[in-house]
Each structure stands twice: as C-alpha cells, then as structure tokens.
Design a protein around this motif. Structure first.
Motif, mmCIF file in Angstrom:
data_model
loop_
_atom_site.group_PDB
_atom_site.id
_atom_site.type_symbol
_atom_site.label_atom_id
_atom_site.label_comp_id
_atom_site.label_asym_id
_atom_site.label_seq_id
_atom_site.Cartn_x
_atom_site.Cartn_y
_atom_site.Cartn_z
ATOM 1 N N LEU A 51 23.720 70.860 4.921
ATOM 2 C CA LEU A 51 22.777 71.939 4.660
ATOM 3 C C LEU A 51 21.420 71.627 5.271
ATOM 4 N N SER A 52 20.802 72.669 5.848
ATOM 5 C CA SER A 52 19.432 72.554 6.349
ATOM 6 C C SER A 52 18.459 72.915 5.239
ATOM 7 N N ARG A 53 17.246 72.472 5.386
ATOM 8 C CA ARG A 53 16.207 72.731 4.393
ATOM 9 C C ARG A 53 15.036 73.420 5.064
ATOM 10 N N GLY A 54 14.490 74.431 4.379
ATOM 11 C CA GLY A 54 13.361 75.163 4.939
ATOM 12 C C GLY A 54 12.129 74.276 5.066
ATOM 13 N N SER A 55 11.396 74.463 6.148
ATOM 14 C CA SER A 55 10.201 73.657 6.391
ATOM 15 C C SER A 55 8.916 74.401 6.057
ATOM 16 N N ARG A 56 9.002 75.686 5.745
ATOM 17 C CA ARG A 56 7.816 76.478 5.457
ATOM 18 C C ARG A 56 8.047 77.268 4.165
ATOM 19 N N ILE A 86 18.027 83.630 -3.043
ATOM 20 C CA ILE A 86 19.392 83.149 -2.783
ATOM 21 C C ILE A 86 19.901 83.726 -1.465
ATOM 22 N N TYR A 87 19.623 85.016 -1.247
ATOM 23 C CA TYR A 87 20.041 85.660 0.005
ATOM 24 C C TYR A 87 19.363 85.003 1.206
ATOM 25 N N SER A 88 18.080 84.692 1.087
ATOM 26 C CA SER A 88 17.363 84.058 2.194
ATOM 27 C C SER A 88 17.946 82.686 2.513
ATOM 28 N N ALA A 89 18.299 81.927 1.481
ATOM 29 C CA ALA A 89 18.913 80.624 1.717
ATOM 30 C C ALA A 89 20.262 80.769 2.418
ATOM 31 N N PHE A 90 21.039 81.763 1.990
ATOM 32 C CA PHE A 90 22.337 81.996 2.619
ATOM 33 C C PHE A 90 22.170 82.371 4.086
ATOM 34 N N ARG A 91 21.218 83.250 4.410
ATOM 35 C CA ARG A 91 20.989 83.640 5.795
ATOM 36 C C ARG A 91 20.523 82.452 6.631
ATOM 37 N N ARG A 92 19.645 81.632 6.074
ATOM 38 C CA ARG A 92 19.160 80.484 6.831
ATOM 39 C C ARG A 92 20.285 79.503 7.120
ATOM 40 N N TRP A 93 21.129 79.241 6.129
ATOM 41 C CA TRP A 93 22.233 78.311 6.351
ATOM 42 C C TRP A 93 23.228 78.864 7.358
ATOM 43 N N ASP A 94 23.419 80.168 7.354
ATOM 44 C CA ASP A 94 24.337 80.770 8.317
ATOM 45 C C ASP A 94 23.787 80.653 9.736
ATOM 46 N N VAL A 95 22.515 80.978 9.920
ATOM 47 C CA VAL A 95 21.902 80.912 11.248
ATOM 48 C C VAL A 95 21.878 79.482 11.766
ATOM 49 N N ASP A 96 21.663 78.520 10.882
ATOM 50 C CA ASP A 96 21.598 77.120 11.290
ATOM 51 C C ASP A 96 22.974 76.499 11.527
ATOM 52 N N ASP A 144 29.709 76.562 9.308
ATOM 53 C CA ASP A 144 30.698 75.975 10.213
ATOM 54 C C ASP A 144 30.761 74.462 10.046
ATOM 55 N N ALA A 145 29.605 73.831 9.817
ATOM 56 C CA ALA A 145 29.591 72.379 9.639
ATOM 57 C C ALA A 145 30.300 71.977 8.351
ATOM 58 N N GLN A 200 28.273 89.119 11.009
ATOM 59 C CA GLN A 200 27.934 87.708 10.905
ATOM 60 C C GLN A 200 27.952 87.233 9.461
ATOM 61 N N LEU A 201 27.467 88.075 8.534
ATOM 62 C CA LEU A 201 27.471 87.699 7.125
ATOM 63 C C LEU A 201 28.891 87.692 6.564
ATOM 64 N N HIS A 202 29.662 88.693 6.932
ATOM 65 C CA HIS A 202 31.047 88.766 6.449
ATOM 66 C C HIS A 202 31.846 87.544 6.905
ATOM 67 N N TYR A 203 31.664 87.130 8.145
ATOM 68 C CA TYR A 203 32.413 85.988 8.658
ATOM 69 C C TYR A 203 31.917 84.689 8.047
#
Length: 288
Positions: free
Chosen positions: A27-32, A77-87, A91-92, A267-270
């Motif tokens: 998991l990535s962590r937000g920096s801002r 929660i949604y923002s965290a999910f989107r960030r993890w998906d983009v990062d 898949d990891a 992208q969210l569905h997948y």
C-alpha cells in the motif's frame, strides 16, 4: 486434486496480522493533506465491506466513535481506494498473493484453466458493449486459474460485444509475466479451454509460450468432419473446468459489488474484481 475442499471460506475481512502480512507492504501512503483518522487496516476493511455488501459509498455502514459520530467519512475511504488503484497497489497485492501461494506449495499449475465471464452494466459507462450471447449490455473478462481454483494471472477485460477467443492471446503474455515475477515454470503445462477458443491462432500462441493446448473441438455446425490432423484433447482434463474455473466464477459472485456493474468507470470495477480474486487466493491463509 481439482476442486480441493481445503479452505473454501472466502474472507471478507482481514485481521490485523493478516493485513500486515499480505496487504500493508504493497500500500502507498498519501504525502499531502491531513492524516487519516483511522489506520490503514480499518480503511482497507471498509473497502472489503463495500465489495462484499455491494452498497453505495454513502450507504457504507460506518462505526460510531465515542461521541456518537461516524469515525470517518465515506469520501475519505473512497479517496484512499482511488489512490491505491492509481498507484497500482491492487495489482501488487494480487501478485503478492500468487507469490505466497507459490512459496507455500499451494499452486498446482500442471493444468491451467481459462474462461470468460460477462457482467451486466446497468448504469452504462466506458468499456461496455452488448453481448448477443448473454443478451446483456456490459463487459467481460478472461481469467486464468490453476487446478486449485487460484487465480494466477491478471485478467484481460473487454466490452461485452468482443469475442473471447482473441482475448486469450492477450492473456498469455500476462501469465508469462506473472510466472517470471513469482518464479514458477510454465514449460510443458497444459492449458484447458472450452470450444469457444478453438482456433489455430490460439493453439499457436499457446505452443509459442511453451505450453500444450487442451481445447474442446468446436464443430462450428460442420456437416462433415474437419480435414487434417485430429486435435489432441484429454476429456478428463476438460471435465475439471467445472470444478475449477466455473467454481471460481461462483465464488466471485459472493461479492455483491461484482454481480452487476454500477461503476461507470471501468477502472474502479476492475480494481474491485482484482481485489475479489485476491481474497479468493488468500482463503488458504484466512480460514477461521
């Protein structure tokens, strides 16, 4: 053994120890921005709860804090999910689950099963099309699993009006990449498919990857037998698909978010589908 009965309780929540072992390293962590009120473990479990319940984000049941207010807003929660998906975290996490299965000798890749499944999209969105076979408008994916119903490669997605047969040739390189990353050998393995994938380009693509095709012949309404060399098929291996890939798709339906696609962004569905396949792989380690 195909269709093993070992550990078929698909997890819908992870304990802290399981989260730290299988999820947290990827998991990535937000920096801002402000720090989250809750730990990553609880945020991730809220995402799993949404995947299992299939509700809207705003209807997600969030626990109350000591003052009787929701402990976190659903948009966080949604923002965290989107960030993890983009990062690329989803898949990891999936690749990590396949690696753990390989390390614990829980993979049986002597036979590899593949098939496609279609999901209806009721609210429209991108990457959808009308499937004349299923009579629904939606998208489809082609997934690959081993003999123990473990998903071993990232799936290939396409609109519902695409033919599944060419998608296999897109899935094989992904299978090769995951095999190289995890460390198992595909040479000499058998790839079992149904008659919808019976064509010369697919057989050639499988042979080029060093594997052996076991595809049920498709007569295509021929009135006379096809000329040339007879296809090599082991009926016993083909019969396993009902206890492997079809069972896998049945387990996928446990997650109500995937029964119908309401996400307009594919992208969210997948990402949800990748997370569901990861939970199916982790069933061996998360048994109660």
């Amino acid at each position: 053994m195909a269709g093993s009965q070992r550990g078929q309780a698909i997890p819908t929540q992870l304990s802290l120890a399981q989260f730290e072992a299988f999820v947290l390293p990827h998991l990535s962590r937000g920096s801002r921005g402000p720090a989250p009120k809750l730990g990553l473990h609880k945020i991730f479990n809220y995402i799993l709860r949404l995947l299992y319940m299939g509700c809207q984000w705003k209807e997600l049941p969030i626990e109350k804090d000591g003052e009787g207010r929701p402990e976190i807003h659903h948009t966080r929660i949604y923002s965290a999910f989107r960030r993890w998906d983009v990062d690329g975290c989803m898949d990891a996490i999936f690749t990590g689950s396949v690696l753990r299965l390989h390390q614990d000798n829980l993979l049986d890749i002597t036979v590899i099963h593949g098939d496609g499944t279609t999901t209806a999209a009721k609210k429209g969105g991108d990457n959808i099309g009308f499937s004349g076979h299923k009579k629904v408008k939606g998208d489809k994916v082609v997934a690959i699993c081993d003999r123990n119903c473990n998903v071993i490669a990232p799936f290939v997605s396409a609109p519902g009006n695409r033919n599944e047969s060419p998608l296999l040739r897109e899935a094989l390189p992904k299978l090769r990449r995951i095999a190289k990353a995890v460390g198992f050998d595909l040479h000499g393995r058998t790839v079992s498919l149904d008659g919808g994938y019976d064509c010369r380009p697919n057989c050639k693509a499988i042979f080029n990857q060093g594997m052996i095709p076991n595809i049920n012949p498709n007569s295509r309404s021929r009135k006379t037998p096809k000329r040339g060399r007879k296809p090599l098929i082991d009926p016993a291996i083909f019969e396993e698909r009902f206890n492997t890939i079809e069972r896998l798709f049945g387990w996928e339906d446990k997650f109500r978010r995937l029964l119908l696609r309401f996400d307009r962004l594919s992208q969210l569905h997948y990402a949800f589908k990748t997370l569901a396949y990861t939970m199916i792989n982790l069933r061996h380690f998360c048994r109660s």
